[in-house]
Design a protein around this motif. Structure first.
Motif, PDB file in Angstrom:
ATOM      1  N   UNK A 439      37.084  56.514  59.996  1.00  0.00           N
ATOM      2  CA  UNK A 439      37.424  57.908  59.704  1.00  0.00           C
ATOM      3  C   UNK A 439      38.844  58.004  59.170  1.00  0.00           C
ATOM      4  N   UNK A 440      39.754  57.227  59.734  1.00  0.00           N
ATOM      5  CA  UNK A 440      41.131  57.223  59.234  1.00  0.00           C
ATOM      6  C   UNK A 440      41.178  56.720  57.793  1.00  0.00           C
ATOM      7  N   UNK A 441      40.378  55.685  57.512  1.00  0.00           N
ATOM      8  CA  UNK A 441      40.351  55.148  56.154  1.00  0.00           C
ATOM      9  C   UNK A 441      39.739  56.103  55.145  1.00  0.00           C
ATOM     10  N   UNK A 442      38.756  56.880  55.595  1.00  0.00           N
ATOM     11  CA  UNK A 442      38.071  57.792  54.673  1.00  0.00           C
ATOM     12  C   UNK A 442      38.772  59.134  54.534  1.00  0.00           C
ATOM     13  N   UNK A 443      39.693  59.447  55.459  1.00  0.00           N
ATOM     14  CA  UNK A 443      40.305  60.780  55.495  1.00  0.00           C
ATOM     15  C   UNK A 443      40.979  61.194  54.187  1.00  0.00           C
ATOM     16  N   UNK A 444      41.802  60.334  53.560  1.00  0.00           N
ATOM     17  CA  UNK A 444      42.456  60.768  52.300  1.00  0.00           C
ATOM     18  C   UNK A 444      41.443  61.167  51.224  1.00  0.00           C
ATOM     19  N   UNK A 445      40.414  60.362  51.053  1.00  0.00           N
ATOM     20  CA  UNK A 445      39.405  60.686  50.046  1.00  0.00           C
ATOM     21  C   UNK A 445      38.627  61.947  50.390  1.00  0.00           C
ATOM     22  N   UNK A 446      38.353  62.145  51.671  1.00  0.00           N
ATOM     23  CA  UNK A 446      37.636  63.352  52.103  1.00  0.00           C
ATOM     24  C   UNK A 446      38.461  64.597  51.785  1.00  0.00           C
ATOM     25  N   UNK A 447      39.753  64.535  52.051  1.00  0.00           N
ATOM     26  CA  UNK A 447      40.632  65.679  51.762  1.00  0.00           C
ATOM     27  C   UNK A 447      40.679  65.953  50.263  1.00  0.00           C
ATOM     28  N   UNK A 448      40.797  64.892  49.464  1.00  0.00           N
ATOM     29  CA  UNK A 448      40.860  65.065  48.010  1.00  0.00           C
ATOM     30  C   UNK A 448      39.580  65.685  47.459  1.00  0.00           C
ATOM     31  N   UNK A 449      38.448  65.260  47.987  1.00  0.00           N
ATOM     32  CA  UNK A 449      37.168  65.681  47.432  1.00  0.00           C
ATOM     33  C   UNK A 449      36.572  66.895  48.144  1.00  0.00           C
ATOM     34  N   UNK A 450      37.234  67.366  49.195  1.00  0.00           N
ATOM     35  CA  UNK A 450      36.703  68.470  49.999  1.00  0.00           C
ATOM     36  C   UNK A 450      36.358  69.711  49.177  1.00  0.00           C
ATOM     37  N   UNK A 451      37.215  70.140  48.215  1.00  0.00           N
ATOM     38  CA  UNK A 451      36.857  71.327  47.427  1.00  0.00           C
ATOM     39  C   UNK A 451      35.531  71.167  46.681  1.00  0.00           C
ATOM     40  N   UNK A 452      35.248  69.951  46.198  1.00  0.00           N
ATOM     41  CA  UNK A 452      33.991  69.713  45.481  1.00  0.00           C
ATOM     42  C   UNK A 452      32.815  69.788  46.444  1.00  0.00           C
ATOM     43  N   UNK A 453      32.946  69.165  47.618  1.00  0.00           N
ATOM     44  CA  UNK A 453      31.876  69.213  48.615  1.00  0.00           C
ATOM     45  C   UNK A 453      31.549  70.656  48.990  1.00  0.00           C
ATOM     46  N   UNK A 454      32.584  71.436  49.260  1.00  0.00           N
ATOM     47  CA  UNK A 454      32.379  72.821  49.685  1.00  0.00           C
ATOM     48  C   UNK A 454      31.719  73.629  48.575  1.00  0.00           C
ATOM     49  N   UNK A 455      32.243  73.462  47.345  1.00  0.00           N
ATOM     50  CA  UNK A 455      31.702  74.231  46.210  1.00  0.00           C
ATOM     51  C   UNK A 455      30.255  73.861  45.913  1.00  0.00           C
ATOM     52  N   UNK A 456      29.943  72.557  45.926  1.00  0.00           N
ATOM     53  CA  UNK A 456      28.568  72.137  45.629  1.00  0.00           C
ATOM     54  C   UNK A 456      27.589  72.673  46.666  1.00  0.00           C
ATOM     55  N   UNK A 457      27.993  72.657  47.930  1.00  0.00           N
ATOM     56  CA  UNK A 457      27.107  73.133  48.991  1.00  0.00           C
ATOM     57  C   UNK A 457      26.842  74.627  48.856  1.00  0.00           C
ATOM     58  N   UNK A 458      27.899  75.400  48.642  1.00  0.00           N
ATOM     59  CA  UNK A 458      27.749  76.856  48.563  1.00  0.00           C
ATOM     60  C   UNK A 458      26.971  77.269  47.308  1.00  0.00           C
ATOM     61  N   UNK A 459      27.345  76.705  46.151  1.00  0.00           N
ATOM     62  CA  UNK A 459      26.701  77.093  44.899  1.00  0.00           C
ATOM     63  C   UNK A 459      25.237  76.664  44.882  1.00  0.00           C
TER      64      UNK A 459
END
Length: 604
Positions: A439-459
């Protein structure tokens, strides 16, 4: 669909004339050759497929072809694919597999409605898709309600508050709700009575109209002669055409009725040129949770179908309806052989559970074999579904699935109940620590890509709701979820990374964060490489972490004193069910599949 013969002949002749002129133009100095133009089109095609394949490889965990050796390397081919589970993904997926495995390029028939979408339309035109106007896309709600007054007269449609004279015309189509079917109008008697050319195919549709007044839609008659002309031209030139004969995407566990257009294309092309030797290749689009990120897919190709000359002759002699229906039946049977279909979702869940129970413990089987096992189990279940033994076994397997859901564990996780408490505790601690590190290793990438994840899910949820409201064949509109997730990610992710890169460049210039880097624009280039790389690393790490996370819940459950007995009983139930399922399959299998013993898919 309208008969294409007269207009098609003239359009085809005109197209061939233009081709002949272009071929002659190759010998004229200073004229761009057709070969150069074709090479450029092929380059564009391959570039688009490659770029989208990168995205698909990120979205899907595994994509496998099966039976690709069956694809003819030369000659005209009509690829028919089903079920149509994803509006945008299916054609690109198929184009990629056929290009990689057989070196062939396809021109797909695409809904004209989709061609108006900015991104999808651009991609479709770049890969030489042929736009097709669909009646259902132009359908409009009819005024009033309709019903059938007499079961002996299913062609006579009555209306309440309808305006048949004003709104409808002969040759148009009446469409019923809830996927009950459609029928063509033969004549209009009055504002409240019309005559159908043929009755609704499904008895449920007639029962629905007999039970009381129903809402309906009316769809105009569409002239498809130009579409047929383009298809005939492509096939006569030895090219490949791709089509989803169900007519639209859906998320049902069974095939929708096939549209007549696919048969008209094949028979019409052979009527124009009997020597073109068209092959029809059935393609099964088999997905595992296609709406979810990092799901799996198997694209299966069946044996090529040759169209009997007798069928073409009958079609040419005017027996079009009979010929088209016979060819549709051939195509439908061929598609059934390469797809996993079931009468309903619950049955499919039971079939998949039975397949897991039949598989020997701790034995990993390839995804393509999973598809084949599912298909054979569906065939066997359909054959013996009224057998009391099968009815009892279905209920037992369904109950086992229910217990799994109640305990919150998966089938393959039941084995943890056999471990000693200390071993379970050790696994829980080790996996928890491993998950924390990942989780620590994946955290930076998750933060960077979070806006895309949120937008794709909602749209995607919004688009699914819109599609479900507008469709009469979808169950939960999951067929559009993956499409919109990918489309949104394609548009938003590059923009987001450019924003990150520009912010990094601005911060470097403003605060002199990296003094030795000159010029500063090198930071932009580096950021556009580093940020996507971080996200991809997070994806791969997160994939492993998610598998570990899913395994924690059954371990915790096994430590719960209140549920230990329930899990132990479930393990015993599984062992008994696995034995019963295996005995039933081995007993009844040879009756359904004569080669069962000699070509056994799974050795115990």
């Amino acid at each position: 669909m309208a008969s294409p013969q007269a207009p098609v002949t003239s359009l085809l002749s005109e197209a061939r004339g233009k081709n002949a002129q272009l071929e002659n133009a190759q010998v004229v100095p200073g004229t761009r050759s057709i070969d150069t133009e074709a090479t450029f089109q092929h380059w564009i095609y391959d570039m688009i497929i490659w770029c989208l394949s990168v995205v698909f490889d990120l979205f899907f965990r595994e994509i496998r072809p099966r039976g690709a050796y069956r694809i003819p390397r030369h000659g005209p081919i009509l690829f028919v694919a089903a079920p149509h589970a994803n509006q945008f993904i299916d054609p690109i997926m198929l184009m990629r597999q056929i290009r990689n495995e057989a070196g062939r390029r396809i021109s797909f028939l695409a809904a004209e409605k989709s061609m108006h979408l900015k991104f999808v339309g651009t991609v479709a035109r770049s890969v030489s898709s042929i736009p097709v106007a669909r009646a259902q896309d132009l359908a409009a709600p009819g005024t009033g309600l309709i019903y059938i007054n007499d079961k002996e007269k299913p062609l006579v449609i009555k209306g309440q508050g309808t305006k048949f004279m004003k709104e409808c015309d002969h040759g148009e189509t009446i469409i019923l709700p809830k996927s009950l079917g459609s029928a063509e109008i033969a004549s209009i008697v009055s504002d409240e009575e019309l005559i159908l050319r043929r009755p609704f195919k499904d008895e449920k549709a007639i029962d629905h109209l007999l039970s009381g007044p129903s809402k309906f839609k009316r769809a105009p008659k569409i002239d498809q002669s130009q579409v047929y002309a383009k298809v005939f031209e492509r096939l006569n030139d030895g090219g490949c055409i791709g089509i989803f004969p169900e007519g639209g995407s859906h998320d049902r566990p069974d095939l929708l009725p096939l549209k007549a257009g696919v048969a008209i294309m094949a028979l019409g092309a052979l009527e124009q040129n009997p020597e073109c030797d068209i092959k029809i290749v059935p393609c099964g689009m088999n997905y595992f949770h296609p709406h979810k990120f990092r799901s799996r897919a198997v694209i299966e190709f069946g044996p090529p179908l040759s169209i009997p000359k007798e069928l073409v002759k009958a079609y040419s002699e005017g027996k079009k309806r009979e010929s088209v229906q016979e060819l549709l039946d051939m195509i439908h049977n061929a598609l059934l052989a390469v797809t996993v279909t079931s009468p309903d979702y619950d049955t499919l869940m039971v079939i998949q559970a039975a397949r897991r129970l039949y598989k020997p413990a701790h034995k990993k089987i390839p995804l393509s074999l999973v598809i084949e096992m599912n298909r054979r189990l569906v065939i066997g279940y359909t054959h013996y579904k009224d057998d009391p033994r099968i009815i009892h076994l279905r209920e037992a397997v369904a109950n086992y699935n229910k217990q799994l859901r109640h305990l919150g564990i998966l089938d393959h996780q039941v084995e943890y109940a056999t471990f000693p408490i200390l071993e379970i505790l050790g696994k829980l601690v080790y996996r928890s620590l491993k998950l924390f590190v990942l989780s620590l290793g994946a955290l930076p990438g998750v933060i960077l890509f979070a806006p895309v994840f949120i937008a794709t899910k909602k749209i995607s949820k919004v688009k699914a709701a819109e599609a479900l409201k507008a469709s009469s064949v979808k169950i939960a509109a999951r067929d559009v979820v993956a499409t919109w997730k990918i489309l949104v990610a394609l548009g938003l992710a590059p923009a987001l990374y450019w924003l990150y890169a520009l912010l990094a460049t601005w911060a470097t210039w403003k605060y002199d964060l990296v003094p030795q880097v000159r010029p500063v624009w090198l930071v932009t280039v580096a950021a556009m490489i580093v940020f996507p790389a971080i996200t991809y690393a997070a994806l791969r790490i997160g994939e492993t972490g998610m598998d570990i996370f899913k395994s924690l819940k059954p371990l915790v459950t096994c430590l719960n004193p209140n549920k230990v007995n329930a899990i132990a009983k479930l393990r015993i139930t599984r062992e008994e069910l696995a034995k019963e399922v295996t005995e039933m399959i081995n007993s009844l299998g040879p009756d359904v599949f004569p080669e069962f013993d000699s070509h056994r898919l799974m050795q115990s």
